[in-house]
Design a protein around this motif. Structure first.
Motif, PDB file in Angstrom:
ATOM      1  N   VAL A 207       0.825  -1.205   0.000  1.00 26.08           N
ATOM      2  CA  VAL A 207       0.000   0.000   0.000  1.00 26.08           C
ATOM      3  C   VAL A 207       0.862   1.260   0.000  1.00 26.08           C
ATOM      4  O   VAL A 207       1.714   1.432   0.869  1.00 26.08           O
ATOM      5  CB  VAL A 207      -0.923   0.004   1.244  1.00 26.08           C
ATOM      6  N   ILE A 208       0.639   2.121  -0.971  1.00 24.78           N
ATOM      7  CA  ILE A 208       1.226   3.457  -0.930  1.00 24.78           C
ATOM      8  C   ILE A 208       0.369   4.286   0.021  1.00 24.78           C
ATOM      9  O   ILE A 208       0.876   4.941   0.905  1.00 24.78           O
ATOM     10  CB  ILE A 208       1.281   4.108  -2.326  1.00 24.78           C
ATOM     11  N   ASN A 209      -0.934   4.262  -0.192  1.00 25.96           N
ATOM     12  CA  ASN A 209      -1.835   4.863   0.783  1.00 25.96           C
ATOM     13  C   ASN A 209      -3.293   4.526   0.505  1.00 25.96           C
ATOM     14  O   ASN A 209      -3.646   4.063  -0.566  1.00 25.96           O
ATOM     15  CB  ASN A 209      -1.642   6.377   0.888  1.00 25.96           C
ATOM     16  N   ARG A 210      -4.088   4.749   1.523  1.00 26.37           N
ATOM     17  CA  ARG A 210      -5.545   4.638   1.427  1.00 26.37           C
ATOM     18  C   ARG A 210      -6.055   6.062   1.341  1.00 26.37           C
ATOM     19  O   ARG A 210      -5.521   6.961   1.981  1.00 26.37           O
ATOM     20  CB  ARG A 210      -6.094   3.962   2.682  1.00 26.37           C
ATOM     21  N   PHE A 211      -7.073   6.289   0.526  1.00 24.98           N
ATOM     22  CA  PHE A 211      -7.661   7.620   0.477  1.00 24.98           C
ATOM     23  C   PHE A 211      -9.152   7.541   0.785  1.00 24.98           C
ATOM     24  O   PHE A 211      -9.784   6.503   0.632  1.00 24.98           O
ATOM     25  CB  PHE A 211      -7.395   8.320  -0.868  1.00 24.98           C
ATOM     26  N   THR A 212      -9.684   8.649   1.275  1.00 24.24           N
ATOM     27  CA  THR A 212     -11.093   8.723   1.655  1.00 24.24           C
ATOM     28  C   THR A 212     -11.728   9.949   1.008  1.00 24.24           C
ATOM     29  O   THR A 212     -11.035  10.745   0.364  1.00 24.24           O
ATOM     30  CB  THR A 212     -11.230   8.847   3.191  1.00 24.24           C
ATOM     31  N   VAL A 213     -13.008  10.109   1.209  1.00 26.48           N
ATOM     32  CA  VAL A 213     -13.815  11.247   0.740  1.00 26.48           C
ATOM     33  C   VAL A 213     -13.360  11.814  -0.610  1.00 26.48           C
ATOM     34  O   VAL A 213     -13.101  13.000  -0.756  1.00 26.48           O
ATOM     35  CB  VAL A 213     -13.912  12.369   1.797  1.00 26.48           C
ATOM     36  N   THR A 214     -13.300  10.950  -1.592  1.00 27.13           N
ATOM     37  CA  THR A 214     -12.841  11.340  -2.921  1.00 27.13           C
ATOM     38  C   THR A 214     -13.927  11.059  -3.950  1.00 27.13           C
ATOM     39  O   THR A 214     -14.525   9.997  -3.961  1.00 27.13           O
ATOM     40  CB  THR A 214     -11.572  10.543  -3.302  1.00 27.13           C
ATOM     41  N   ASP A 215     -14.163  12.043  -4.814  1.00 24.63           N
ATOM     42  CA  ASP A 215     -15.050  11.849  -5.961  1.00 24.63           C
ATOM     43  C   ASP A 215     -14.186  11.486  -7.164  1.00 24.63           C
ATOM     44  O   ASP A 215     -13.132  12.078  -7.371  1.00 24.63           O
ATOM     45  CB  ASP A 215     -15.841  13.127  -6.255  1.00 24.63           C
TER      46      ASP A 215
ATOM     47  N   PRO B  41      -1.290  12.123   0.916  1.00 24.29           N
ATOM     48  CA  PRO B  41      -2.230  12.340   2.028  1.00 24.29           C
ATOM     49  C   PRO B  41      -3.512  11.531   1.788  1.00 24.29           C
ATOM     50  O   PRO B  41      -3.975  11.404   0.661  1.00 24.29           O
ATOM     51  CB  PRO B  41      -2.516  13.842   1.971  1.00 24.29           C
ATOM     52  N   SER B  42      -4.083  11.010   2.864  1.00 24.72           N
ATOM     53  CA  SER B  42      -5.250  10.126   2.712  1.00 24.72           C
ATOM     54  C   SER B  42      -6.567  10.883   2.593  1.00 24.72           C
ATOM     55  O   SER B  42      -7.528  10.357   2.041  1.00 24.72           O
ATOM     56  CB  SER B  42      -5.317   9.151   3.884  1.00 24.72           C
ATOM     57  N   ASN B  43      -6.623  12.104   3.099  1.00 25.34           N
ATOM     58  CA  ASN B  43      -7.869  12.860   3.046  1.00 25.34           C
ATOM     59  C   ASN B  43      -7.676  14.096   2.169  1.00 25.34           C
ATOM     60  O   ASN B  43      -7.144  15.108   2.615  1.00 25.34           O
ATOM     61  CB  ASN B  43      -8.304  13.277   4.456  1.00 25.34           C
ATOM     62  N   PRO B  44      -8.115  14.044   0.932  1.00 26.58           N
ATOM     63  CA  PRO B  44      -7.878  15.178   0.035  1.00 26.58           C
ATOM     64  C   PRO B  44      -8.603  16.451   0.458  1.00 26.58           C
ATOM     65  O   PRO B  44      -8.155  17.548   0.143  1.00 26.58           O
ATOM     66  CB  PRO B  44      -8.403  14.688  -1.316  1.00 26.58           C
TER      67      PRO B  44
ATOM     68  N   ASN C 161     -14.775  20.628  -4.334  1.00 27.40           N
ATOM     69  CA  ASN C 161     -13.523  21.332  -4.647  1.00 27.40           C
ATOM     70  C   ASN C 161     -12.484  20.365  -5.182  1.00 27.40           C
ATOM     71  O   ASN C 161     -12.514  19.173  -4.879  1.00 27.40           O
ATOM     72  CB  ASN C 161     -12.951  22.007  -3.394  1.00 27.40           C
ATOM     73  N   SER C 162     -11.542  20.901  -5.963  1.00 27.74           N
ATOM     74  CA  SER C 162     -10.395  20.127  -6.421  1.00 27.74           C
ATOM     75  C   SER C 162      -9.229  20.414  -5.499  1.00 27.74           C
ATOM     76  O   SER C 162      -8.980  21.567  -5.149  1.00 27.74           O
ATOM     77  CB  SER C 162     -10.028  20.508  -7.855  1.00 27.74           C
ATOM     78  N   HIS C 163      -8.509  19.359  -5.127  1.00 29.64           N
ATOM     79  CA  HIS C 163      -7.399  19.504  -4.192  1.00 29.64           C
ATOM     80  C   HIS C 163      -6.121  18.949  -4.811  1.00 29.64           C
ATOM     81  O   HIS C 163      -6.143  17.884  -5.439  1.00 29.64           O
ATOM     82  CB  HIS C 163      -7.703  18.765  -2.890  1.00 29.64           C
TER      83      HIS C 163
END
Length: 200
Positions: A124-132, A167-170, A155-157
């Motif tokens: 795993v490089i990372n897990r991400f959340t709250v992403t469209d 980062p896991s939470n954009p 929004n775009s991050h």
């Protein structure tokens, strides 16, 4: 009598020509098939129109998800247990990394969906959340990895690698105010209907 002879001769000539055409077309098909087979074995065939298949990657992702989501599996329904993936070489090492995303109620909420970015070996490089979805891969680089643009909360991050992880939470990262549509590469465009859904 002479007319009957001429008619019979014409019929024989026509039959002979038809058989020759069948033989020639059979030989043409056989020649094309042999040529394609030879080129494929030699690695010279143009397979650019063939759909990409990477069963090895699918099996690796399935195996990794069964480990990463071991505690979640008993609570998940059959409909929750599917994923989408897309391969992209994020650090130009000639090995693909894998974006793995979900689009069901177990992994998605009002803020977006969860997913993973995996190394070529499945780590795993990372897990991400709250992403469209989709996620955009930019042309800028941080720590040898392409920066990403993820959408969250309307929004775009801008997402940059830091200490070997994205980062896991954009939603808490820098807001990008530029035109995201100008980015060249979209991954995990699950709404486009072109990505295959895989069970795990």
């Amino acid at each position: 009598m002479k007319n009957k002879f001429l008619i019979t001769l014409m019929i024989l000539i026509m039959i002979s020509c038809q058989n020759k055409d069948k033989t020639d077309s059979g030989n043409v098909v056989k020649t094309i098939a042999e040529d394609t087979l030879t080129k494929t074995v030699a690695g010279a065939a143009d397979l650019s129109d063939a759909p990409p298949r990477d069963d090895k990657a699918v099996e690796m992702i399935r195996k990794q998800l069964s480990i990463l989501l071991k505690k979640d599996l008993p609570a998940m329904t059959k409909d929750d247990r599917f994923f989408y993936y897309e391969a992209f070489d994020l650090n130009n090492d000639k090995k693909n990394e894998y974006f793995v995303g979900f689009s069901n109620s177990y992994f998605c909420g009002s803020g977006g969906c969860s997913g993973y970015i995996l190394n070529n070996d499945g780590s795993v490089i990372n897990r991400f959340t709250v992403t469209d979805f989709p996620i955009f891969v930019t042309t800028s680089v941080t720590e040898k990895f392409y920066d990403l643009k993820m959408q969250s909360g309307g929004n775009s991050h801008l997402i940059k690698m830091k200490n070997g992880k994205y980062p896991s939470n954009p939603s808490v990262q820098e807001v990008w105010n530029g035109d995201i549509s100008k980015e060249k590469t979209k991954v995990l465009d699950v709404n486009s209907k072109r990505l295959k859904k895989y069970s795990f």
